[in-house]
Scaffold this motif. Structure first.
Motif, PDB file in Angstrom:
ATOM      1  N   ASP A 134      17.490  83.530 -92.401  1.00 30.65           N
ATOM      2  CA  ASP A 134      18.135  82.470 -93.426  1.00 30.65           C
ATOM      3  C   ASP A 134      17.925  81.403 -92.930  1.00 30.65           C
ATOM      4  N   GLY A 135      17.528  80.978 -91.534  1.00 35.57           N
ATOM      5  CA  GLY A 135      17.139  79.663 -91.304  1.00 35.57           C
ATOM      6  C   GLY A 135      15.725  79.156 -91.789  1.00 35.57           C
ATOM      7  N   TYR A 136      14.820  80.218 -91.754  1.00 36.13           N
ATOM      8  CA  TYR A 136      13.491  79.995 -92.320  1.00 36.13           C
ATOM      9  C   TYR A 136      13.725  79.810 -93.844  1.00 36.13           C
ATOM     10  N   ARG A 137      14.492  80.393 -94.518  1.00 35.88           N
ATOM     11  CA  ARG A 137      14.659  80.199 -95.875  1.00 35.88           C
ATOM     12  C   ARG A 137      15.125  78.921 -96.219  1.00 35.88           C
ATOM     13  N   LYS A 138      16.231  78.585 -95.405  1.00 38.20           N
ATOM     14  CA  LYS A 138      16.822  77.204 -95.424  1.00 38.20           C
ATOM     15  C   LYS A 138      15.788  76.111 -95.604  1.00 38.20           C
ATOM     16  N   ALA A 139      14.758  76.519 -94.344  1.00 37.33           N
ATOM     17  CA  ALA A 139      13.736  75.423 -94.117  1.00 37.33           C
ATOM     18  C   ALA A 139      12.972  75.300 -95.266  1.00 37.33           C
ATOM     19  N   LEU A 140      12.433  76.607 -95.714  1.00 37.06           N
ATOM     20  CA  LEU A 140      11.646  76.463 -97.065  1.00 37.06           C
ATOM     21  C   LEU A 140      12.297  75.803 -98.265  1.00 37.06           C
ATOM     22  N   ARG A 141      13.345  76.216 -98.441  1.00 39.53           N
ATOM     23  CA  ARG A 141      14.312  75.525 -99.466  1.00 39.53           C
ATOM     24  C   ARG A 141      14.350  74.044 -99.485  1.00 39.53           C
ATOM     25  N   LEU A 142      14.143  73.554 -98.299  1.00 41.79           N
ATOM     26  CA  LEU A 142      14.453  71.976 -98.019  1.00 41.79           C
ATOM     27  C   LEU A 142      12.986  71.492 -98.090  1.00 41.79           C
ATOM     28  N   MET A 143      11.804  72.151 -97.946  1.00 40.09           N
ATOM     29  CA  MET A 143      10.475  71.789 -98.183  1.00 40.09           C
ATOM     30  C   MET A 143      10.287  71.716 -99.625  1.00 40.09           C
ATOM     31  N   LYS A 144      10.556  72.597-100.383  1.00 33.88           N
ATOM     32  CA  LYS A 144      10.096  72.658-101.674  1.00 33.88           C
ATOM     33  C   LYS A 144      10.947  71.680-102.348  1.00 33.88           C
ATOM     34  N   GLN A 145      12.206  71.140-102.039  1.00 33.58           N
ATOM     35  CA  GLN A 145      12.905  70.099-102.617  1.00 33.58           C
ATOM     36  C   GLN A 145      12.097  68.884-102.437  1.00 33.58           C
ATOM     37  N   ALA A 146      11.727  68.608-100.936  1.00 30.32           N
ATOM     38  CA  ALA A 146      10.786  67.722-100.734  1.00 30.32           C
ATOM     39  C   ALA A 146       9.697  67.276-101.402  1.00 30.32           C
ATOM     40  N   GLU A 147       8.980  68.655-101.615  1.00 33.24           N
ATOM     41  CA  GLU A 147       7.751  68.441-102.625  1.00 33.24           C
ATOM     42  C   GLU A 147       8.052  67.943-104.038  1.00 33.24           C
ATOM     43  N   LYS A 148       9.189  68.483-104.473  1.00 30.99           N
ATOM     44  CA  LYS A 148       9.796  68.150-106.136  1.00 30.99           C
ATOM     45  C   LYS A 148       9.932  66.405-106.050  1.00 30.99           C
ATOM     46  N   PHE A 149      10.527  65.921-104.880  1.00 31.87           N
ATOM     47  CA  PHE A 149      11.066  64.660-105.072  1.00 31.87           C
ATOM     48  C   PHE A 149       9.742  63.769-104.346  1.00 31.87           C
ATOM     49  N   GLY A 150       8.650  64.345-103.722  1.00 32.78           N
ATOM     50  CA  GLY A 150       7.742  63.460-103.107  1.00 32.78           C
ATOM     51  C   GLY A 150       7.898  62.894-101.829  1.00 32.78           C
ATOM     52  N   ARG A 151       8.853  63.423-101.066  1.00 25.81           N
ATOM     53  CA  ARG A 151       9.127  63.072 -99.624  1.00 25.81           C
ATOM     54  C   ARG A 151       8.303  63.744 -98.708  1.00 25.81           C
ATOM     55  N   PRO A 152       7.796  63.183 -97.851  1.00 29.23           N
ATOM     56  CA  PRO A 152       7.140  63.513 -96.629  1.00 29.23           C
ATOM     57  C   PRO A 152       8.113  64.476 -95.944  1.00 29.23           C
ATOM     58  N   ILE A 153       7.491  65.447 -95.184  1.00 24.62           N
ATOM     59  CA  ILE A 153       8.355  66.388 -94.367  1.00 24.62           C
ATOM     60  C   ILE A 153       7.915  66.449 -92.738  1.00 24.62           C
ATOM     61  N   ILE A 154       9.262  66.282 -92.059  1.00 27.71           N
ATOM     62  CA  ILE A 154       8.956  66.180 -90.539  1.00 27.71           C
ATOM     63  C   ILE A 154       9.802  67.324 -89.950  1.00 27.71           C
ATOM     64  N   CYS A 155       9.128  68.012 -89.202  1.00 32.48           N
ATOM     65  CA  CYS A 155       9.579  69.162 -88.546  1.00 32.48           C
ATOM     66  C   CYS A 155       9.418  68.931 -87.117  1.00 32.48           C
ATOM     67  N   LEU A 156      10.756  69.310 -86.496  1.00 33.95           N
ATOM     68  CA  LEU A 156      10.713  69.348 -84.942  1.00 33.95           C
ATOM     69  C   LEU A 156      11.058  70.643 -84.467  1.00 33.95           C
ATOM     70  N   ILE A 157       9.930  70.811 -83.718  1.00 38.25           N
ATOM     71  CA  ILE A 157       9.939  72.383 -83.068  1.00 38.25           C
ATOM     72  C   ILE A 157      10.279  72.514 -81.670  1.00 38.25           C
ATOM     73  N   ASP A 158      11.447  73.688 -81.658  1.00 36.58           N
ATOM     74  CA  ASP A 158      11.773  73.723 -80.221  1.00 36.58           C
ATOM     75  C   ASP A 158      12.770  75.106 -80.202  1.00 36.58           C
ATOM     76  N   THR A 159      11.581  76.174 -79.987  1.00 41.50           N
ATOM     77  CA  THR A 159      12.359  77.658 -80.072  1.00 41.50           C
ATOM     78  C   THR A 159      11.624  78.390 -79.036  1.00 41.50           C
ATOM     79  N   LYS A 160      12.354  79.333 -78.706  1.00 39.62           N
ATOM     80  CA  LYS A 160      11.778  80.698 -77.740  1.00 39.62           C
ATOM     81  C   LYS A 160      11.048  81.477 -78.726  1.00 39.62           C
ATOM     82  N   GLY A 161      11.292  81.420 -79.699  1.00 38.00           N
ATOM     83  CA  GLY A 161      10.768  82.268 -80.769  1.00 38.00           C
ATOM     84  C   GLY A 161      11.786  82.488 -81.989  1.00 38.00           C
ATOM     85  N   ALA A 162      11.540  83.433 -82.879  1.00 41.26           N
ATOM     86  CA  ALA A 162      12.209  83.612 -83.964  1.00 41.26           C
ATOM     87  C   ALA A 162      13.302  84.932 -83.484  1.00 41.26           C
ATOM     88  N   TYR A 163      14.307  84.942 -83.897  1.00 41.98           N
ATOM     89  CA  TYR A 163      15.296  86.031 -83.226  1.00 41.98           C
ATOM     90  C   TYR A 163      14.686  87.613 -83.635  1.00 41.98           C
TER      91      TYR A 163
END
Length: 317
Positions: A134-163
């Motif tokens: 669900d988290g990755y789908r939320k991230a993708l939803r926000l990415m596609k929204q950013a693409e629609k409105f022409g906004r750069p995407i900034i991702c901050l990575i900090d994980t031991k791995g996907a659950y």
């Protein structure tokens, strides 16, 4: 009190000695100012010697420091008027990934970050920074929204791995990660990803297909943790220190191999020692990356991303 890492013990002992002499000087008529100044010079030299020559396992420990700044810490420092969005429009809202829109130096951007907790209660809420699908789908939803409105995407990575639990697999963990990889490769807006702590496995890569891939100086990134690799290859997780060296998972190693684009310098001793100053280092790196892709059209951004990942690795025919 800040947690002391093993390799920092000589520094801590010297600091305690300086504090002891300062307290003695203040409570007596004995002047030890010369000795104290000499010890402070020695402390400065010792800090430079230790922090500038950390081995890979030392950097892994710094990346895992419980007081290390999280995605939300950096978001509050770096972005104005941040508005968080929730939910994947399929199942629910995963607190292990935070995302929304804000302004970076007056430029509208979309920000997505993996979020771990500070204490047990928050870690349970954030699932220790290990996202569900669900988290990755939320991230993708926000990415596609950013693409629609022409906004750069900034991702901050900090994980031991996907659950890796049963519930995540039932809801399509592998498919969610794979879909993010495919979709990110074709985004027509700039994508900048920064490893701010740990960057493990597909859990990190799912928000890491970027035009610029950066790492903080004391972060690490790999397909598996040193403990996991040592358990599989050597049947002994206690050999994690040796495995960290063999795997070449730190920022200097990955820059040398051309896997990352640049290293963001850290405050001496780690980002947790001065989060505000660390945010300024990240601000400068983001500014440079955004400037590099300013004015580039969508097809050029896709080609840039394709060429970057196509050229990774060395092979012979």
């Amino acid at each position: 009190m800040s947690k002391t890492l093993t390799f920092e013990e000589p520094i801590i002992k010297l600091r305690e000695k300086i504090k002891e002499l300062e307290e003695f000087t203040n409570s007596s008529e004995v002047d030890l100012s010369t000795e104290i100044e000499n010890l402070k010079v020695r402390l400065k030299n010792l800090e430079e010697e230790i922090y500038e020559n950390m081995d890979p396992w030392d950097r892994v420990q710094v990346a895992r420091h419980p007081e290390r700044p999280t995605s939300l810490d950096y978001i509050s420092d770096l972005f104005e008027d941040f508005m968080e969005f929730h939910g994947d429009r399929v199942f629910g809202d995963d607190a292990a990934i935070v995302g929304g829109i804000g302004f970076f130096e007056n430029q509208p951007v979309t920000i997505i970050g993996q979020q771990r907790g500070r204490d047990t209660k928050e870690n349970l809420k954030r699932n220790f920074g290990m996202p569900h699908p669900d988290g990755y789908r939320k991230a993708l939803r926000l990415m596609k929204q950013a693409e629609k409105f022409g906004r750069p995407i900034i991702c901050l990575i900090d994980t031991k791995g996907a659950y890796p639990g049963k519930a995540a697999e039932e809801r399509g963990q592998s498919e969610a990660i794979a879909r993010n990889l495919v979709e990110m490769a074709g985004l027509k807006v700039p994508v900048i990803s920064i490893v701010i702590g740990e960057g493990a496995s597909g859990g990190a890569l799912a928000i890491g297909v970027a035009n610029h891939f950066l790492m903080l100086e004391n972060s690490w990134c790999s397909v598996i943790s040193p403990e996991g690799a040592a358990s599989i290859l050597w049947r002994d997780a206690s050999l994690a220190k040796q495995m960290a060296e063999a795997m070449k998972i730190t920022a200097p190693h990955l820059l040398e191999m051309g896997i990352i684009d640049d290293i963001v310098p850290e405050v001496m001793g780690g980002a947790h020692r001065d989060p505000k100053k660390q945010s300024e280092f990240i601000r400068e790196a983001l500014r440079k990356s955004l400037d590099a892709f300013k004015g580039m059209d969508g097809e050029s951004l896709i080609e840039n991303r394709y060429s970057k990942y196509r050229n990774l690795g060395v092979f012979t025919e």
